[in-house]
Write a protein that holds these residues in place. Structure first.
Motif, PDB file in Angstrom:
ATOM      1  N   UNK A   1       5.089  18.825 -19.718  1.00 32.23           N
ATOM      2  CA  UNK A   1       3.854  19.613 -19.697  1.00 32.23           C
ATOM      3  C   UNK A   1       3.308  19.688 -21.118  1.00 32.23           C
ATOM      4  N   UNK A   2       2.076  19.223 -21.314  1.00 27.14           N
ATOM      5  CA  UNK A   2       1.434  19.258 -22.630  1.00 27.14           C
ATOM      6  C   UNK A   2       0.021  19.805 -22.492  1.00 27.14           C
ATOM      7  N   UNK A   3      -0.536  20.310 -23.600  1.00 29.44           N
ATOM      8  CA  UNK A   3      -1.923  20.762 -23.622  1.00 29.44           C
ATOM      9  C   UNK A   3      -2.682  19.950 -24.661  1.00 29.44           C
ATOM     10  N   UNK A   4      -4.012  19.916 -24.534  1.00 30.68           N
ATOM     11  CA  UNK A   4      -4.816  19.197 -25.516  1.00 30.68           C
ATOM     12  C   UNK A   4      -4.948  20.042 -26.794  1.00 30.68           C
ATOM     13  N   UNK A   5      -5.651  19.528 -27.770  1.00 33.80           N
ATOM     14  CA  UNK A   5      -5.701  20.167 -29.085  1.00 33.80           C
ATOM     15  C   UNK A   5      -6.280  21.574 -29.050  1.00 33.80           C
ATOM     16  N   UNK A   6      -7.306  21.790 -28.241  1.00 39.69           N
ATOM     17  CA  UNK A   6      -7.907  23.127 -28.204  1.00 39.69           C
ATOM     18  C   UNK A   6      -7.276  24.024 -27.141  1.00 39.69           C
ATOM     19  N   UNK A   7      -6.238  23.498 -26.452  1.00 43.51           N
ATOM     20  CA  UNK A   7      -5.496  24.326 -25.515  1.00 43.51           C
ATOM     21  C   UNK A   7      -6.238  24.689 -24.259  1.00 43.51           C
ATOM     22  N   UNK A   8      -7.223  23.900 -23.844  1.00 49.18           N
ATOM     23  CA  UNK A   8      -7.988  24.221 -22.637  1.00 49.18           C
ATOM     24  C   UNK A   8      -7.585  23.378 -21.432  1.00 49.18           C
ATOM     25  N   UNK A   9      -6.860  22.305 -21.674  1.00 47.01           N
ATOM     26  CA  UNK A   9      -6.455  21.414 -20.589  1.00 47.01           C
ATOM     27  C   UNK A   9      -4.953  21.203 -20.614  1.00 47.01           C
ATOM     28  N   UNK A  10      -4.347  21.269 -19.428  1.00 46.64           N
ATOM     29  CA  UNK A  10      -2.899  21.058 -19.268  1.00 46.64           C
ATOM     30  C   UNK A  10      -2.680  19.713 -18.589  1.00 46.64           C
TER      31      UNK A  10
ATOM     32  N   UNK B   1       0.830  -1.204   0.000  1.00 52.79           N
ATOM     33  CA  UNK B   1       0.000   0.000   0.000  1.00 52.79           C
ATOM     34  C   UNK B   1       0.863   1.252   0.000  1.00 52.79           C
ATOM     35  N   UNK B   2       1.873   1.278   0.859  1.00 52.73           N
ATOM     36  CA  UNK B   2       2.768   2.435   0.948  1.00 52.73           C
ATOM     37  C   UNK B   2       3.539   2.613  -0.359  1.00 52.73           C
ATOM     38  N   UNK B   3       3.998   1.515  -0.929  1.00 54.29           N
ATOM     39  CA  UNK B   3       4.719   1.572  -2.197  1.00 54.29           C
ATOM     40  C   UNK B   3       3.812   2.155  -3.276  1.00 54.29           C
ATOM     41  N   UNK B   4       2.576   1.659  -3.359  1.00 54.82           N
ATOM     42  CA  UNK B   4       1.656   2.127  -4.388  1.00 54.82           C
ATOM     43  C   UNK B   4       1.375   3.614  -4.272  1.00 54.82           C
ATOM     44  N   UNK B   5       1.177   4.097  -3.042  1.00 52.89           N
ATOM     45  CA  UNK B   5       0.916   5.523  -2.833  1.00 52.89           C
ATOM     46  C   UNK B   5       2.093   6.365  -3.298  1.00 52.89           C
ATOM     47  N   UNK B   6       3.283   5.945  -2.941  1.00 56.04           N
ATOM     48  CA  UNK B   6       4.470   6.717  -3.279  1.00 56.04           C
ATOM     49  C   UNK B   6       4.751   6.674  -4.784  1.00 56.04           C
ATOM     50  N   UNK B   7       4.619   5.492  -5.384  1.00 55.94           N
ATOM     51  CA  UNK B   7       4.864   5.361  -6.821  1.00 55.94           C
ATOM     52  C   UNK B   7       3.893   6.235  -7.619  1.00 55.94           C
ATOM     53  N   UNK B   8       2.628   6.237  -7.211  1.00 54.89           N
ATOM     54  CA  UNK B   8       1.629   7.053  -7.888  1.00 54.89           C
ATOM     55  C   UNK B   8       1.956   8.533  -7.764  1.00 54.89           C
ATOM     56  N   UNK B   9       2.337   8.954  -6.559  1.00 55.23           N
ATOM     57  CA  UNK B   9       2.659  10.365  -6.335  1.00 55.23           C
ATOM     58  C   UNK B   9       3.838  10.816  -7.188  1.00 55.23           C
ATOM     59  N   UNK B  10       4.786   9.924  -7.415  1.00 53.16           N
ATOM     60  CA  UNK B  10       6.011  10.290  -8.126  1.00 53.16           C
ATOM     61  C   UNK B  10       5.909  10.166  -9.637  1.00 53.16           C
ATOM     62  N   UNK B  11       5.004   9.334 -10.122  1.00 52.63           N
ATOM     63  CA  UNK B  11       5.009   9.029 -11.550  1.00 52.63           C
ATOM     64  C   UNK B  11       3.714   9.330 -12.287  1.00 52.63           C
ATOM     65  N   UNK B  12       2.601   9.516 -11.590  1.00 50.95           N
ATOM     66  CA  UNK B  12       1.321   9.663 -12.279  1.00 50.95           C
ATOM     67  C   UNK B  12       1.196  11.029 -12.945  1.00 50.95           C
ATOM     68  N   UNK B  13       0.415  11.054 -14.013  1.00 55.88           N
ATOM     69  CA  UNK B  13       0.144  12.314 -14.699  1.00 55.88           C
ATOM     70  C   UNK B  13      -1.073  12.980 -14.063  1.00 55.88           C
ATOM     71  N   UNK B  14      -1.192  14.289 -14.277  1.00 58.12           N
ATOM     72  CA  UNK B  14      -2.271  15.069 -13.670  1.00 58.12           C
ATOM     73  C   UNK B  14      -2.766  16.076 -14.694  1.00 58.12           C
ATOM     74  N   UNK B  15      -4.076  16.182 -14.849  1.00 57.25           N
ATOM     75  CA  UNK B  15      -4.661  17.109 -15.816  1.00 57.25           C
ATOM     76  C   UNK B  15      -5.489  18.168 -15.098  1.00 57.25           C
ATOM     77  N   UNK B  16      -5.479  19.392 -15.650  1.00 52.35           N
ATOM     78  CA  UNK B  16      -6.247  20.486 -15.058  1.00 52.35           C
ATOM     79  C   UNK B  16      -6.440  21.576 -16.103  1.00 52.35           C
ATOM     80  N   UNK B  17      -7.354  22.485 -15.843  1.00 51.80           N
ATOM     81  CA  UNK B  17      -7.648  23.563 -16.772  1.00 51.80           C
ATOM     82  C   UNK B  17      -6.569  24.629 -16.778  1.00 51.80           C
ATOM     83  N   UNK B  18      -6.559  25.437 -17.857  1.00 57.84           N
ATOM     84  CA  UNK B  18      -5.554  26.493 -17.968  1.00 57.84           C
ATOM     85  C   UNK B  18      -5.657  27.519 -16.849  1.00 57.84           C
TER      86      UNK B  18
END
Length: 425
Positions: A270-279, A228-245
């Motif tokens: 850092x990448x954006x989607x095609x219409x540039x509304x999501x990072x 469980x601890x490994x999974x939490x840490x691995x996710x925090x260090x490697x997972x991607x995150x999306x959000x609005x501009x």
């Protein structure tokens, strides 16, 4: 009689004193005067500690091919700055006086102030010791997987632990089953994790059978907690995150969250989607040791991550107390080091200093000063706290530099605290 072969030493920096050790004697029969009295963890091979040129080395008898392979793996891990023992060399061509061939040996530098897990459980430690060791091992396993190292035999027995403030830091000590890749597959990581879980459950049950661990401790739950601890840490260090501009502040928030976990982000994708509304952001280079690197840069102190976090907090308090928030941080750090940290550590009598690393001693001094202040309902000066700590606390601690695993009662001794160096308040 079998003809004697030539002794061969492979080492990056060969020490001539290696020639003085009795390589013609099986390691199990080495005379006591050649050995250092340190506790050994469980190993499938014969392991001994020996003194060499003022230091201590660990010597393991092992097959020649495996010895060379583990030596190279440890060298690679050292270059990658992964917590592991430092390889010294490999010696082959050993023969007994009667010409009988002897196994090759792998020599590694003994990790000062380190403790095998069994030595930890032989001391009077807090009930959550097992959980803290699991947390440390999870961090180590994540760091190994991030650089592409597949361990193959993860266990408490193959790990050494050093105190890191209120926690522990874990170091790989046995790499003979490991392998280094560019990256690991999810299957390789999952298998390493499952091996770790099964091994740890067995080791904790063994401790319970030996009455080193309370019977009501749930060994299976602790083994599961590693995953469980490994999974939490691995996710925090490697997972991607999306959000609005309009939420770009979350980029810095992600970096600060990783810093709080003790990791630096060297690069973000850092990448954006095609219409540039999501990072979309994802860490590409994650390096452990955020706080320890900052403290090293400011003071030159090379300490564990949580020790560094505690010392930096004390440095910040010193900065506020002296009203120097607008001064150059480097100058303030120098004054804290020379006026606060070094005098406090030097106030510990020389014969008691091998018990703990200086940074750990200072961490415990801060804790002891706080407890004294609470009990006395006043601000206790550091000089008074040091005298009390040296008199009442430190003599009862096991000597973690040289006689680890011995009970605190066996180390109890009278300590003269009448002549202490001047320590600032």
């Amino acid at each position: 009689m079998t003809p004697r072969t030539r002794l061969q030493i492979t080492a990056a920096a060969p020490d001539p004193a290696l020639l003085d050790l009795p390589w013609d004697v099986p390691l199990v029969d080495w005379p006591a005067e050649r050995l250092a009295a340190l506790p050994r963890g469980i190993s499938r091979h014969t392991v001994r500690f020996a003194r060499l040129s003022g230091r201590v080395v660990a010597i393991k008898e092992i097959g020649e091919t495996v010895a060379y392979r583990e030596y190279e793996l440890l060298r690679q891990l050292s270059r990658l700055d992964v917590p592991s023992v430092e390889p010294v060399g490999v010696i082959t061509g050993r023969t007994a006086p009667d010409g009988e061939p002897l196994e090759a040996v792998l020599i590694t530098q003994h990790l000062r102030f380190s403790l095998p897990y069994r030595a930890l459980f032989s001391q009077s430690l807090r009930p959550d010791t097992a959980t803290r060791l699991i947390d440390a091992l999870a961090v180590l396993l994540v760091r190994l997987h991030l650089v592409g190292f597949y361990w193959g035999d993860v266990s408490l027995s193959n790990t050494l632990f050093r105190r890191d403030a209120e926690t522990f830091a874990a170091y790989l000590v046995d790499a003979e089953t490991g392998d280094l890749h560019d990256t690991l597959t999810d299957g390789q990581r999952a298998y390493d994790l499952e091996v770790a879980r099964v091994n740890i459950i067995g080791e904790l049950m063994d401790l319970q059978a030996g009455e080193f661990l309370e019977e009501d401790v749930d060994a299976v739950a602790i083994g599961d907690a590693l995953a469980e601890r490994y999974g939490e840490l691995w996710t925090a260090l490697t997972s991607s995150e999306s959000f609005g501009l309009d939420e770009r502040w979350r980029v810095q928030a992600r970096i600060e969250r990783l810093n709080d976990l003790g990791f630096d982000v060297g690069e973000l994708d850092i990448t954006t989607d095609l219409d540039g509304t999501t990072v979309r952001i994802q860490p590409k280079v994650v390096d452990a040791g955020h706080h320890s690197r900052r403290l090293m840069r400011l003071t030159g102190l090379d300490v564990q991550e949580n020790q560094a976090r505690r010392l930096l907090n004390d440095l910040d308090q010193f900065r506020a107390a002296t009203d120097r928030q607008n001064d150059d941080e480097t100058f303030v750090a120098h004054d804290w080091l020379t006026e606060i940290f070094e005098p406090a550590v030097r106030a510990v009598p020389r014969d008691l200093r091998p018990k703990l690393e200086p940074a750990q001693i200072y961490h415990e001094l801060l804790d002891h000063r706080w407890f004294l202040s609470e009990a006395k309902r006043r601000d206790v000066p550091m000089r008074e706290a040091v005298a009390s700590y040296v008199r009442d606390i430190l003599p009862l601690r096991p000597d973690e530099e040289s006689v680890m695993g011995v009970s605190a009662a066996d180390l109890r001794e009278d300590t003269d605290t009448t002549t202490l160096p001047v320590v600032p308040d």
